[in-house]
Design a protein around this motif. Structure first.
Motif, mmCIF file in Angstrom:
data_model
loop_
_atom_site.group_PDB
_atom_site.id
_atom_site.type_symbol
_atom_site.label_atom_id
_atom_site.label_comp_id
_atom_site.label_asym_id
_atom_site.label_seq_id
_atom_site.Cartn_x
_atom_site.Cartn_y
_atom_site.Cartn_z
ATOM 1 N N THR A 121 -52.878 15.992 78.709
ATOM 2 C CA THR A 121 -52.800 16.347 77.299
ATOM 3 C C THR A 121 -52.255 15.164 76.513
ATOM 4 O O THR A 121 -51.207 14.609 76.848
ATOM 5 C CB THR A 121 -51.885 17.566 77.103
ATOM 6 N N ASP A 122 -52.966 14.783 75.450
ATOM 7 C CA ASP A 122 -52.521 13.660 74.626
ATOM 8 C C ASP A 122 -51.339 14.087 73.766
ATOM 9 O O ASP A 122 -51.228 15.238 73.356
ATOM 10 C CB ASP A 122 -53.677 13.184 73.743
ATOM 11 N N ARG A 123 -50.459 13.138 73.491
ATOM 12 C CA ARG A 123 -49.339 13.367 72.575
ATOM 13 C C ARG A 123 -48.861 12.014 72.063
ATOM 14 O O ARG A 123 -49.130 10.968 72.666
ATOM 15 C CB ARG A 123 -48.193 14.119 73.263
ATOM 16 N N THR A 148 -59.227 9.150 73.954
ATOM 17 C CA THR A 148 -58.709 10.484 73.653
ATOM 18 C C THR A 148 -59.797 11.278 72.951
ATOM 19 O O THR A 148 -60.599 10.729 72.199
ATOM 20 C CB THR A 148 -57.459 10.421 72.748
ATOM 21 N N GLY A 151 -57.724 16.430 71.917
ATOM 22 C CA GLY A 151 -56.380 16.652 72.427
ATOM 23 C C GLY A 151 -56.173 16.258 73.873
ATOM 24 O O GLY A 151 -55.095 16.499 74.434
ATOM 25 N N ARG A 152 -57.171 15.642 74.498
ATOM 26 C CA ARG A 152 -57.060 15.199 75.886
ATOM 27 C C ARG A 152 -57.071 13.675 75.951
ATOM 28 O O ARG A 152 -57.568 13.014 75.042
ATOM 29 C CB ARG A 152 -58.208 15.755 76.742
ATOM 30 N N ASN A 189 -45.659 20.593 78.669
ATOM 31 C CA ASN A 189 -46.688 21.607 78.435
ATOM 32 C C ASN A 189 -47.945 21.446 79.287
ATOM 33 O O ASN A 189 -48.895 22.198 79.114
ATOM 34 C CB ASN A 189 -47.112 21.573 76.956
ATOM 35 N N ASP A 190 -47.985 20.459 80.179
ATOM 36 C CA ASP A 190 -49.236 20.192 80.894
ATOM 37 C C ASP A 190 -49.012 20.183 82.403
ATOM 38 O O ASP A 190 -49.381 19.257 83.108
ATOM 39 C CB ASP A 190 -49.814 18.843 80.441
ATOM 40 N N SER A 193 -52.881 20.730 84.341
ATOM 41 C CA SER A 193 -54.079 19.905 84.175
ATOM 42 C C SER A 193 -53.830 18.403 84.271
ATOM 43 O O SER A 193 -54.771 17.627 84.352
ATOM 44 C CB SER A 193 -54.751 20.216 82.829
ATOM 45 N N ASP A 216 -62.483 17.051 83.114
ATOM 46 C CA ASP A 216 -61.352 17.661 82.413
ATOM 47 C C ASP A 216 -61.805 18.686 81.376
ATOM 48 O O ASP A 216 -60.981 19.351 80.758
ATOM 49 C CB ASP A 216 -60.541 16.558 81.726
ATOM 50 N N ASP A 218 -63.189 18.298 78.414
ATOM 51 C CA ASP A 218 -62.811 18.036 77.020
ATOM 52 C C ASP A 218 -63.836 18.595 76.047
ATOM 53 O O ASP A 218 -63.511 18.957 74.918
ATOM 54 C CB ASP A 218 -62.648 16.528 76.790
ATOM 55 N N ARG A 221 -63.091 22.131 74.589
ATOM 56 C CA ARG A 221 -61.847 22.335 73.857
ATOM 57 C C ARG A 221 -62.089 22.107 72.367
ATOM 58 O O ARG A 221 -62.937 21.306 71.988
ATOM 59 C CB ARG A 221 -60.757 21.390 74.376
#
Length: 441
Positions: A121-123, A148, A151-152, A189-190, A193, A216, A218, A221
């Motif tokens: 998960t990207d952040r 990215t 959100g991945r 939070n991940d 995955s 994944d 993506d 999503r």
């Protein structure tokens, strides 16, 4: 072609039939170089040809693909990135040699390096944490690509040991690297995955990134933000009489677009029998006639929707979101950790990155937005450049949505009075300070 003394005539015939024939013509078309490839048809051969051309950063303006029985014929209209025909004999010779081999070299200069594959998960600040861990574990990043989407994040990072300059082969060190990176990717939070793997195997980086994003899911999503411009339009219909599924892709043209689409179709185990590629202005139009590898067309509505989603994702993954920053400086230990930490401390999020080193120089490209995915404030960009070095970090490209924002604010002058005039002037002054326009008067 020279023959080995022990080959009989039948073996020579088989080699002739299986070896692609390549003709490069600069005389037929006044605006592009024609690259013609005739070969026996096999799964993935179209992708191999497109990959050779796009790895040279060539632009494919038109293409015609057709198959007749077991024979495959491609014609590509190509230019360099400046729109010029190919005149460099070394480039032409490389294309001929690469396309004529039946066993293309896939090392891409990454021999002697250890490959790290990361998905999660990207952040904001994730890339900073990843590079900080690698620096702490004495891993020198030689090359990397980060994508990215929805959100991945997927990243393929090539490293070597800082002290020995050799690939990392010690099993305990590899376990430490995997464990530390997995903890970073998991965050809070991940837990399920996030994935990491370490490999000595070498593959085509961008094809592998597509495969990692696809695995994944993506494409399945929802995008975090809906401010994207020129979303790709993909349609899939069956031509029942001929047994084909017809795929149409329309979107803004860009480099490597054809590779992204063909790569996805190939890895989804579809075979392209015929195709027409065309560009008009900045728009690309692609049409493919495909079947499954067993010869059948797309057979259900869920499968049709999946193909549409996957091709849209393939186009969007490489879309340029954010301000393009280019870093050119002497390479050193922990350089990437320091640079990406500065991005994080100033609230910038990296949406895509291309890391490379040539001898002792780092040549890196970052696309950045603010923390929630909107266009970064020019004052923030300028502060980051001041911290890293104005001569080292340069703004090379603004996203289309930012340019449209300026145009809208200019058009609003006279309607909203002096306040809007002031806002428009501030925006243009910031663009001027970044060196992207010549004046702001």
């Amino acid at each position: 072609m020279e023959w080995h003394a022990c080959l009989d005539e039948y073996e020579k015939l088989v080699i002739r039939m299986s070896t692609p024939r390549v003709v490069i013509d600069n005389a037929v078309c006044p605006t592009a170089t024609l690259v013609k490839v005739d070969s026996a048809r096999r799964h993935g051969i179209l992708l191999d040809a497109v990959q050779v051309l796009t790895d040279l950063n060539l632009s494919i303006k038109k293409a015609y693909i057709s198959s007749d029985g077991q024979w495959f014929m491609d014609v590509f209209h190509v230019t360099d990135l400046n729109g010029n025909k190919l005149t460099d004999e070394s480039v032409i010779s490389y294309i001929e040699q690469s396309l004529e081999t039946t066993d293309p070299d896939r090392s891409h200069g990454f021999d002697g390096l250890t490959a790290l594959e990361l998905t999660g998960t990207d952040r904001v600040g994730l890339l900073s944490e990843v590079f900080a861990v690698l620096a702490d574990l004495q891993c020198n990043v030689v090359d990397a690509k980060v994508w990215t989407h929805n959100g991945r994040i997927a990243s393929l990072i090539y490293v070597k040991d800082c002290n020995s300059g050799s690939p990392i082969e010690d099993s305990q060190q590899i376990d430490r690297i995997e464990a530390r990176l997995r903890n970073v990717l998991k965050g809070d939070n991940d837990i399920r995955s996030a994935k990491t793997s370490v490999s000595m195997a070498v593959t085509h980086t961008e094809r592998r990134l597509h495969q990692m994003m696809f695995a994944d899911r993506d494409y399945d999503r929802k995008p975090i933000l809906q401010h994207k411009v020129d979303l790709p339009v993909v349609t899939v219909q069956n031509w029942v009489e001929r047994g084909y599924s017809v795929v149409n892709v329309q979107c803004k043209d860009r480099t490597k677009l054809l590779f992204d689409v063909v790569c996805t179709l190939t890895d989804m185990q579809y075979v392209v029998f015929h195709a027409t590629i065309n560009t008009t202005g900045d728009k690309a139009y692609q049409e493919f006639y495909i079947r499954h590898s067993d010869g059948t067309p797309i057979s259900s509505e869920p499968e049709r929707q999946r193909v549409i989603q996957c091709l849209q994702a393939a186009v969007e993954r490489r879309a340029y979101e954010g301000v393009r920053l280019e870093l050119c400086t002497v390479d050193r230990q922990a350089l990437l950790a320091d640079v990406t930490r500065t991005f994080r401390e100033n609230g910038l999020n990296v949406t895509r990155a291309e890391i490379s080193t040539t001898r002792d120089m780092a040549l890196n490209v970052f696309y950045v937005t603010d923390a929630i995915g909107n266009i970064a404030d020019p004052k923030t960009i300028e502060a980051v450049r001041q911290k890293i070095g104005l001569g080292k970090l340069k703004v090379k490209e603004l996203p289309l949505v930012y340019q449209e924002k300026v145009e809208r604010e200019e058009q609003a002058v006279g309607v909203g009075g002096t306040v809007l005039l002031s806002l428009g002037s501030i925006v243009r002054r910031n663009l001027y300070n970044l060196g992207l326009i010549k004046s702001y008067s």
